[in-house]
Write an enzyme that holds these catalytic residues in place. Sequence first.
Site, PDB file in Angstrom:
ATOM      1  N   HIS A 278      50.036 -30.709  35.371  1.00 20.88           N
ATOM      2  CA  HIS A 278      48.673 -31.000  33.846  1.00 20.88           C
ATOM      3  C   HIS A 278      49.888 -31.195  33.009  1.00 20.88           C
ATOM      4  CE1 HIS A 278      46.060 -27.126  34.922  1.00 20.88           C
ATOM      5  NE2 HIS A 278      46.988 -27.301  35.379  1.00 20.88           N
TER       6      HIS A 278
ATOM      7  N   ASP B 161      41.748 -33.133  30.975  1.00 24.24           N
ATOM      8  CA  ASP B 161      41.377 -32.264  31.936  1.00 24.24           C
ATOM      9  C   ASP B 161      40.231 -32.041  31.368  1.00 24.24           C
ATOM     10  OD1 ASP B 161      42.367 -29.322  33.469  1.00 24.24           O
ATOM     11  OD2 ASP B 161      41.234 -29.138  32.399  1.00 24.24           O
ATOM     12  N   ILE B 162      39.174 -31.328  31.937  1.00 29.62           N
ATOM     13  CA  ILE B 162      37.629 -30.932  31.778  1.00 29.62           C
ATOM     14  C   ILE B 162      37.440 -30.124  31.100  1.00 29.62           C
ATOM     15  CG2 ILE B 162      36.777 -29.047  32.887  1.00 29.62           C
ATOM     16  CD1 ILE B 162      34.271 -31.392  33.286  1.00 29.62           C
TER      17      ILE B 162
ATOM     18  N   GLU C 131      43.892 -23.047  40.408  1.00 30.14           N
ATOM     19  CA  GLU C 131      42.093 -23.071  40.855  1.00 30.14           C
ATOM     20  C   GLU C 131      41.533 -23.655  41.625  1.00 30.14           C
ATOM     21  OE1 GLU C 131      39.642 -23.410  37.500  1.00 30.14           O
ATOM     22  OE2 GLU C 131      41.217 -21.857  36.454  1.00 30.14           O
ATOM     23  N   VAL C 132      42.144 -25.150  42.113  1.00 29.74           N
ATOM     24  CA  VAL C 132      42.253 -26.328  42.426  1.00 29.74           C
ATOM     25  C   VAL C 132      42.970 -26.707  43.512  1.00 29.74           C
ATOM     26  CG1 VAL C 132      41.751 -28.792  42.746  1.00 29.74           C
ATOM     27  CG2 VAL C 132      40.347 -27.735  40.271  1.00 29.74           C
TER      28      VAL C 132
ATOM     29  N   ASN D 107      50.614 -24.918  38.668  1.00 29.48           N
ATOM     30  CA  ASN D 107      50.558 -23.962  39.028  1.00 29.48           C
ATOM     31  C   ASN D 107      50.342 -23.641  40.599  1.00 29.48           C
ATOM     32  OD1 ASN D 107      50.080 -22.520  36.498  1.00 29.48           O
ATOM     33  ND2 ASN D 107      47.551 -23.395  36.139  1.00 29.48           N
TER      34      ASN D 107
ATOM     35  N   HIS E 228      48.797 -30.763  41.822  1.00 31.38           N
ATOM     36  CA  HIS E 228      47.751 -31.587  39.886  1.00 31.38           C
ATOM     37  C   HIS E 228      49.356 -30.947  39.469  1.00 31.38           C
ATOM     38  CE1 HIS E 228      45.441 -27.142  40.405  1.00 31.38           C
ATOM     39  NE2 HIS E 228      46.104 -27.192  39.152  1.00 31.38           N
TER      40      HIS E 228
HETATM   41  P1  5GP Z   1      44.765 -24.748  38.144  1.00 36.37           P
HETATM   42  O1  5GP Z   1      44.191 -24.011  37.493  1.00 36.37           O
HETATM   43  O2  5GP Z   1      44.137 -25.266  39.076  1.00 36.37           O
HETATM   44  O3  5GP Z   1      46.317 -25.369  38.078  1.00 36.37           O
HETATM   45  O4  5GP Z   1      43.704 -25.995  37.140  1.00 36.37           O
HETATM   46  C1  5GP Z   1      42.726 -26.798  37.325  1.00 36.37           C
HETATM   47  C2  5GP Z   1      42.529 -27.166  36.332  1.00 36.37           C
HETATM   48  O5  5GP Z   1      41.257 -28.548  37.073  1.00 36.37           O
HETATM   49  C3  5GP Z   1      41.999 -26.741  35.291  1.00 36.37           C
HETATM   50  O6  5GP Z   1      42.443 -26.922  33.895  1.00 36.37           O
HETATM   51  C4  5GP Z   1      40.190 -27.066  34.692  1.00 36.37           C
HETATM   52  O7  5GP Z   1      39.671 -27.399  33.105  1.00 36.37           O
HETATM   53  C5  5GP Z   1      40.653 -28.840  35.934  1.00 36.37           C
HETATM   54  N1  5GP Z   1      39.138 -29.229  36.055  1.00 36.37           N
HETATM   55  C6  5GP Z   1      38.578 -28.171  37.238  1.00 36.37           C
HETATM   56  N2  5GP Z   1      37.411 -29.184  37.591  1.00 36.37           N
HETATM   57  C7  5GP Z   1      37.607 -30.180  36.482  1.00 36.37           C
HETATM   58  C8  5GP Z   1      36.814 -31.525  37.404  1.00 36.37           C
HETATM   59  O8  5GP Z   1      35.680 -31.743  37.299  1.00 36.37           O
HETATM   60  N3  5GP Z   1      37.440 -32.779  36.083  1.00 36.37           N
HETATM   61  C9  5GP Z   1      38.248 -32.597  34.985  1.00 36.37           C
HETATM   62  N4  5GP Z   1      38.166 -34.122  34.421  1.00 36.37           N
HETATM   63  N5  5GP Z   1      39.261 -30.955  35.498  1.00 36.37           N
HETATM   64  C10 5GP Z   1      38.804 -30.390  36.380  1.00 36.37           C
END
Ligand code: 5GP
Length: 119
Positions: A106, A33-34, A99-100, A91, A104
């Site tokens: 984690h 994760d970034i 968010e994405v 999530n 996915h």
């Molecule tokens: P969500 O809130 O959708 O469960 O988590 C999305 C995750 O994607 C976040 O923890 C965020 O830090 C990670 N993320 C977003 N953009 C990127 C990216 O470009 N590269 C990587 N490695 N992680 C990302």
Amino acid sequence: MAYDQDNIFAKILRGEIPVEKIYEDGFAVAFPDINPQAPTHVLIIPTGPYDSLDDFAKNGTVAEIAGFWRAVGAIGRQLGVSETGYRTLANTGPDAHQEVPHFHVHLFAGKKLGPMLAE
Ligand code: 5GP
């Protein structure tokens, strides 16, 4: 909801955004994760176009679902945390702050992770 081909994880799968892949097979890709929330924080995504866990569970093939979860376990073992322990989290939708819009999971590890949910 139609799958957004321009979401960040779709771009990662197409190789348009570089990531350090730590695992890849026909069903799943994993990368750090970034914005890590634990000493080990990896994202595991299916290779198919599923926007959420709900979409994947409903529309993924049995082979995709089995292959994906086999990969999650294999990644835990590859990271050396299957004995010490880890947490997985998916999530799903707005209340969970997804968010994405590409399913996915984690994987968090590397310390005592504390309570499951923070208020
Ligand atoms: P969500 O809130 O959708 O469960 O988590 C999305 C995750 O994607 C976040 O923890 C965020 O830090 C990670 N993320 C977003 N953009 C990127 C990216 O470009 N590269 C990587 N490695 N992680 C990302």
